[in-house]
Design a protein around this motif. Structure first.
Motif, short mmCIF file in Angstrom:
data_model
loop_
_atom_site.label_atom_id
_atom_site.label_comp_id
_atom_site.label_asym_id
_atom_site.label_seq_id
_atom_site.Cartn_x
_atom_site.Cartn_y
_atom_site.Cartn_z
N SER A 126 -1.15 58.98 63.80
CA SER A 126 -2.08 59.48 63.14
C SER A 126 -1.54 60.41 61.87
O SER A 126 -0.47 60.86 61.93
CB SER A 126 -3.09 60.45 63.94
N ILE A 127 -2.46 60.56 60.94
CA ILE A 127 -2.23 61.49 59.87
C ILE A 127 -3.08 62.40 59.58
O ILE A 127 -4.29 62.29 60.29
CB ILE A 127 -2.15 60.64 58.68
N LEU A 128 -2.63 63.61 59.19
CA LEU A 128 -3.72 64.84 59.26
C LEU A 128 -3.37 65.34 57.76
O LEU A 128 -2.17 65.81 57.23
CB LEU A 128 -3.34 65.86 60.02
N GLN A 129 -4.60 65.81 56.90
CA GLN A 129 -4.48 66.50 55.65
C GLN A 129 -5.02 67.76 56.12
O GLN A 129 -6.05 68.19 56.31
CB GLN A 129 -5.33 65.84 54.73
N PRO A 130 -4.07 68.84 56.35
CA PRO A 130 -4.27 69.91 56.89
C PRO A 130 -5.08 70.90 55.68
O PRO A 130 -4.99 70.62 54.65
CB PRO A 130 -2.96 70.87 57.19
N LEU A 131 -6.20 71.65 56.51
CA LEU A 131 -6.74 72.58 55.31
C LEU A 131 -5.78 73.53 54.78
O LEU A 131 -4.84 73.94 55.19
CB LEU A 131 -7.88 73.42 56.17
N GLN A 132 -5.99 73.72 53.53
CA GLN A 132 -5.07 74.84 53.03
C GLN A 132 -5.53 76.12 53.56
O GLN A 132 -6.44 76.54 53.62
CB GLN A 132 -5.42 74.90 51.31
N MET A 133 -4.33 76.76 54.05
CA MET A 133 -4.44 78.20 54.56
C MET A 133 -3.99 79.27 53.60
O MET A 133 -3.53 79.18 52.68
CB MET A 133 -3.65 78.10 55.65
#
Length: 133
Positions: A126-133
């Motif tokens: 899978s791939i994940l575009q993390p939310l900007q923290m």
């Protein structure tokens, strides 16, 4: 040198998520948190101490999760999740490289955009575009 996308999460299927969580808690000291039906009863797994942002404090460490095993052969093996800057651009690269994308990107509240794919050798990742923290 081209940017390398790092592995940020692992996932493992379980026939019985409660039993699996107990096993990994007792055997390896991992902490688990059962999510509700709105998140598919997913079990979040902490294998290392995380910061306030939910990310591992130790460089190179990853956390993971357990999901319900189904009859779908693509969901019956452990897999990895790779962080990417742009899910849509990465989907294009997966397809042009010979991979197969499974479904449409989904938003995981508080986490980011996520989608699974099959690589050229039949492995589900899978791939994940993390939310900007």
């Amino acid at each position: 040198m081209a940017k390398m996308n790092r592995v940020v999460h692992f996932e493992m299927p379980a026939e019985n998520r409660k039993r699996m969580a107990e096993f990994y808690s007792k055997t390896f000291g991992w902490q688990t948190q059962q999510l509700g039906p709105e998140m598919g009863e997913y079990v979040v797994v902490s294998t290392t101490e995380s910061g306030d942002d939910g990310r591992p404090k130790m460089t190179g460490a990853i956390n993971g999760g357990f999901y319900q095993k189904t009859d779908d052969l693509n969901t019956q093996h452990p897999s990895l999740v790779i962080a990417v800057d742009d899910v849509i651009e990465s989907i294009k690269k997966i397809k042009s490289g010979g991979g197969t994308v499974l479904g449409e990107p989904m938003d995981i509240p508080g986490v980011g955009k996520y989608i699974s794919f099959i690589d050229t050798e039949g492995n589900r990742l899978s791939i994940l575009q993390p939310l900007q923290m």
